[in-house]
Motif scaffolding. Structure first.
Motif, mmCIF file in Angstrom:
data_model
loop_
_atom_site.group_PDB
_atom_site.id
_atom_site.type_symbol
_atom_site.label_atom_id
_atom_site.label_comp_id
_atom_site.label_asym_id
_atom_site.label_seq_id
_atom_site.Cartn_x
_atom_site.Cartn_y
_atom_site.Cartn_z
ATOM 1 N N UNK A 123 26.169 -1.814 48.868
ATOM 2 C CA UNK A 123 27.221 -1.746 49.882
ATOM 3 C C UNK A 123 28.523 -1.256 49.275
ATOM 4 N N UNK A 124 28.867 -1.822 48.116
ATOM 5 C CA UNK A 124 30.091 -1.379 47.433
ATOM 6 C C UNK A 124 30.000 0.097 47.058
ATOM 7 N N UNK A 125 28.802 0.481 46.566
ATOM 8 C CA UNK A 125 28.620 1.889 46.184
ATOM 9 C C UNK A 125 28.767 2.808 47.385
ATOM 10 N N UNK A 126 28.162 2.389 48.522
ATOM 11 C CA UNK A 126 28.265 3.220 49.730
ATOM 12 C C UNK A 126 29.705 3.312 50.207
ATOM 13 N N UNK A 127 30.424 2.180 50.126
ATOM 14 C CA UNK A 127 31.829 2.203 50.534
ATOM 15 C C UNK A 127 32.632 3.120 49.614
ATOM 16 N N UNK A 128 32.387 2.981 48.309
ATOM 17 C CA UNK A 128 33.093 3.844 47.351
ATOM 18 C C UNK A 128 32.758 5.319 47.572
ATOM 19 N N UNK A 129 31.456 5.568 47.789
ATOM 20 C CA UNK A 129 31.031 6.953 48.024
ATOM 21 C C UNK A 129 31.681 7.503 49.284
ATOM 22 N N UNK A 130 31.718 6.680 50.329
ATOM 23 C CA UNK A 130 32.330 7.130 51.588
ATOM 24 C C UNK A 130 33.808 7.419 51.389
ATOM 25 N N UNK A 131 34.500 6.494 50.705
ATOM 26 C CA UNK A 131 35.930 6.707 50.461
ATOM 27 C C UNK A 131 36.142 7.942 49.597
ATOM 28 N N UNK A 132 35.349 8.052 48.554
ATOM 29 C CA UNK A 132 35.477 9.208 47.660
ATOM 30 C C UNK A 132 35.170 10.507 48.402
ATOM 31 N N UNK A 133 34.126 10.448 49.253
ATOM 32 C CA UNK A 133 33.756 11.649 50.006
ATOM 33 C C UNK A 133 34.863 12.065 50.955
ATOM 34 N N UNK A 134 35.385 11.089 51.696
ATOM 35 C CA UNK A 134 36.456 11.408 52.638
ATOM 36 C C UNK A 134 37.689 11.935 51.905
ATOM 37 N N UNK A 135 38.030 11.278 50.792
ATOM 38 C CA UNK A 135 39.179 11.722 50.027
ATOM 39 C C UNK A 135 38.944 13.119 49.448
ATOM 40 N N UNK A 136 37.743 13.333 48.928
ATOM 41 C CA UNK A 136 37.424 14.643 48.344
ATOM 42 C C UNK A 136 37.437 15.727 49.412
ATOM 43 N N UNK A 137 36.837 15.402 50.585
ATOM 44 C CA UNK A 137 36.824 16.382 51.679
ATOM 45 C C UNK A 137 38.245 16.719 52.099
ATOM 46 N N UNK A 138 39.093 15.685 52.212
ATOM 47 C CA UNK A 138 40.476 15.922 52.607
ATOM 48 C C UNK A 138 41.191 16.806 51.584
ATOM 49 N N UNK A 139 41.044 16.433 50.297
ATOM 50 C CA UNK A 139 41.725 17.211 49.259
ATOM 51 C C UNK A 139 41.172 18.631 49.174
ATOM 52 N N UNK A 140 39.842 18.746 49.271
ATOM 53 C CA UNK A 140 39.223 20.076 49.189
ATOM 54 C C UNK A 140 39.654 20.936 50.364
ATOM 55 N N UNK A 141 39.610 20.327 51.569
ATOM 56 C CA UNK A 141 40.027 21.099 52.743
ATOM 57 C C UNK A 141 41.487 21.496 52.652
ATOM 58 N N UNK A 150 21.965 -6.784 44.580
ATOM 59 C CA UNK A 150 21.648 -5.372 44.818
ATOM 60 C C UNK A 150 22.259 -4.897 46.123
ATOM 61 N N UNK A 151 22.096 -5.705 47.134
ATOM 62 C CA UNK A 151 22.661 -5.310 48.430
ATOM 63 C C UNK A 151 24.176 -5.188 48.354
ATOM 64 N N UNK A 152 24.791 -6.137 47.620
ATOM 65 C CA UNK A 152 26.232 -6.057 47.478
ATOM 66 C C UNK A 152 26.654 -4.811 46.697
ATOM 67 N N UNK A 153 25.903 -4.559 45.614
ATOM 68 C CA UNK A 153 26.223 -3.363 44.818
ATOM 69 C C UNK A 153 26.042 -2.082 45.630
#
Length: 705
Positions: free
Chosen positions: A183-201, A178-181
């Motif tokens: 962590x992976x989810x948070x990393x993916x969310x962070x990457x997706x968020x940063x990428x989405x923010x960059x593309x949206x901006x 669970x912790x690994x999942x």
């Protein structure tokens, strides 16, 4: 809601959905693990039963010991430890509700022998007589457990068989996963968020520029372009927008030019129409007044003509009477001539026959009496003729040119009547003399010869006078006929003139009526021209209000950009230290915001002058100071006051009544009309300009009237 907020909202929903899906998966995995734990406990307890039954098939409590056949369970940890060795976890044999063989450890690490069973498992075993499967707490530690009752030969519950696994031990791998999942989810969310923010901006940057450009277009600035930074849909949209604004700007310029030409032509036509209508109205008014005067004069002339016709008819009637009387006088004169001839014949005979003197004298007396009557008639005719001649002279004088001939005849008639009056007077005197002579002859027969001679002489004279009278009567008769003929012609001419005058009166009346209708039509035409002028002014005012509001918004945005870009501070923008520029007349000033206005608003202000009716479009501060004028009013200074007054009006203080009203107005719009110092009559429309909610001044747009 802005597009960036919508993207953030969608991103939050997407991330929330991803987290929820992850949690749901973990929940499902956990549920499956719990089910697997329960299944595992079932297999373990079955194995435990097999191991226990391998020791014996009979369960009993003997002497305080739990016996399995001959196997003593109390204190014997062989079987629980074997189960733990095979499967892990813990195992326990209860005698009653007390643990007598277990590998469950207490906090001090010792086996929990002697501890009692509690909770749901106790209730299921000892109160309900059934097995228990599920999670329970043992010595304050949660376990996945399985409990079965141990019954003796009589079916009585004499103990409990238990297997279990600590929850923490069973879920240690799950928790790690669970912790690994997570962590992976948070990393993916962070990457997706940063990428989405960059593309949206990156996308919104172009969209924001498009939005700003569209706002500029809405405020009237059509000459605006958006930088194209990508070839995606937004880049294509920006490129299409640039093409659209270029086409629209060009088309608008052409349409504005056409509209300006049309408006100028309409304005000039209205002015010409109004001027021509006023001139025609003045002429029509003069014609109407002349026609009215003419109709009045014609009416008076018609009345005079009718009176002349009546007078002519009366003269004609009198002339007829004169003619009749003249004929009668002519007949009487003829009789008088015959009498005189007889008298002469009698006088001849008297010479030979004195005896017949008396009779002849008597006859002469009678004839003398008759002649006296005729003379009275002639005298009366003469008086009437004289009166008629006088009336004819008066009427001839009133008839003008047409009566001159008649006046000549009237004068001749008058002269003849006077001569007739003189002759009749002489005749009357002669007759009186004859009568006296006759009486004397009768009385003095002795003087017969002398009397006869005298009578002969007198008779001769009478004959001559009668001849003259007859001649005068004939002339009077001819004149009366001529008067009658002339008066008939005059009557006919007067009647024709009266008829003609009636026609002239009718024409004059029609002319007057037509002039009035023309005046009314011209008045309606003038009213139509005024209405058209009002409509043009209303349209002009509506257009001016829209442009004033657009200009005020544009100026506010440009000044606000000066603040946001750091080009000016708020103190710079609201600088009231107006420094006089030496050697300028009219006086000019400078402030800390002049240079920025010169660089950024001149072209924007000049765009409003594409409309030929716009005289100026300028930004002023709240004191009437104009930092930057239109290019046409920013010509180089020449030193000539009149030329500079018109050609260089920038950086002046317009603090007159109209200028201050426009500068300090905080209502949506202010409309004023005034005479500019350069001579034009101006329609001034202004709207306030605000910077961060603070009133800065106003935007003025002036239209020539």
């Amino acid at each position: 809601m802005s597009l960036s907020r919508k993207f953030a909202f969608l991103l939050a929903i997407s991330l929330t959905a991803a987290v929820a899906a992850t949690l749901f998966v973990l929940y499902e995995v956990r549920s499956e693990a719990e089910r697997q734990a329960t299944v595992a406990q079932e297999g373990r307890i079955n194995t435990f039963w097999q191991l226990l039954r391998s020791k014996g098939d009979v369960f009993a409590v003997i002497d305080g010991k739990l016996m399995v056949g001959s196997y003593v369970a109390n204190g014997n940890f062989e079987l629980p430890d074997l189960v733990q060795k095979l499967f892990g976890g813990t195992a326990t044999i209860f005698m009653g509700d007390t643990r007598v063989s277990t590998n469950v450890l207490k906090e001090d690490g010792s086996r929990a022998v002697g501890t009692r069973l509690t909770g749901k498992a106790y209730d299921a075993i000892f109160r309900e007589g059934r097995s228990y499967r599920g999670e329970t707490t043992i010595l304050d530690i949660p376990y996945f457990t399985a409990y079965d009752p141990i019954k003796n030969a009589k079916g009585e519950v004499i103990g409990v068989l238990y297997v279990g696994t600590k929850r923490s031990e069973f879920f240690s791998a799950y928790d790690l996963l669970s912790r690994k999942l997570i962590a992976v989810a948070l990393i993916n969310v962070s990457i997706f968020t940063l990428l989405a923010v960059y593309l949206v901006r990156r996308s919104l940057r172009t969209l924001n520029r498009l939005t700003s450009a569209v706002r500029s277009v809405a405020e009237g600035d059509l000459d605006v372009q958006v930088p194209v930074e990508s070839r995606d849909e937004i880049g294509v949209l920006a490129e299409s927008f640039n093409t659209m604004t270029s086409v629209v700007f060009k088309g608008m310029q052409e349409e504005i030019a056409k509209t300006n030409r049309m408006v100028a032509n309409i304005k000039e036509t209205i002015q010409q129409l109004s001027t021509s209508a006023n001139e025609i109205m003045a002429i029509s008014a003069q014609q109407s007044a002349g026609a009215t005067q003419q109709a009045t004069a014609v009416q008076e002339a018609m009345t005079t003509a009718e009176e002349m016709a009546v007078t002519a008819r009366q003269v004609a009637q009198n002339a007829v009477q004169v003619e009749t009387q003249a004929e009668r006088a002519n007949a009487a004169g003829s009789h008088g001539g015959t009498a005189v001839a007889n008298a002469l014949s009698g006088m001849g005979e008297l010479r030979s026959q004195m005896l017949a003197v008396a009779e002849a004298m008597l006859q002469l007396g009678e004839n003398s009496q008759k002649i006296g009557g005729i003379v009275d008639i002639i005298d009366e005719i003469s008086d009437q003729t004289n009166l008629l001649a006088l009336n004819a002279t008066i009427e001839a004088a009133g008839a003008g040119e047409a009566g001159k001939r008649f006046a000549v005849v009237a004068n001749e008639v008058k002269r003849l009547s006077q001569r007739t009056a003189e002759a009749t007077g002489q005749i009357k005197s002669l007759i009186e003399a004859i009568q006296k002579a006759t009486n004397a002859t009768i009385m003095l027969t002795e003087n017969g010869t002398k009397g006869v001679d005298a009578a002969n002489i007198l008779v001769t004279r009478v004959a001559e006078a009668l001849q003259e009278i007859l001649q005068l009567i004939q002339e009077t008769n001819a004149a009366a006929k001529e008067i009658n003929f002339s008066t008939q012609q005059q009557t006919s001419a007067s009647e024709e003139m009266a008829s003609t005058i009636v026609e002239v009166r009718d024409v004059a009346t029609q002319v007057a009526s037509g002039a009035q209708e023309t005046t009314q039509a011209i008045a309606e035409l003038t009213g139509l021209a005024e209405r058209l002028k009002d409509l043009m002014e209303d349209e002009l005012q509506t257009k001016g209000k829209a442009k004033a509001l657009a200009g005020a918004r544009l100026m506010s945005r440009i000044l606000h950009q000066a603040l946001t870009s750091g080009a000016l501070t708020e103190a710079d923008l609201f600088d009231e230290n107006y420094i006089p520029i030496p050697g300028t007349d009219p006086q000019k000033f400078t402030t800390r915001f002049d240079a920025y206005c010169d660089a950024h608003i001149t072209a924007k202000q000049d765009d409003f002058l594409n409309d030929v009716q716009v005289a100026f479009a300028v930004l002023i501060d709240r004191h009437g100071y104009l930092p930057t004028h239109n290019s046409r009013y920013t010509q180089p200074l020449t030193g000539d006051y009149d030329r500079d007054l018109k050609g260089n009006r920038t950086k002046r203080m317009f603090d007159d009544k109209v200028g201050l009203a426009a500068a300090r107005n905080e209502e949506e719009l202010l409309v004023q009309v005034y005479n500019r110092d350069t001579g034009e009559r101006i329609w001034d429309i202004s709207a306030p300009v605000y910077i961060n909610g603070r009133h800065w001044g106003g935007f003025r747009i002036g239209y020539t009237m």
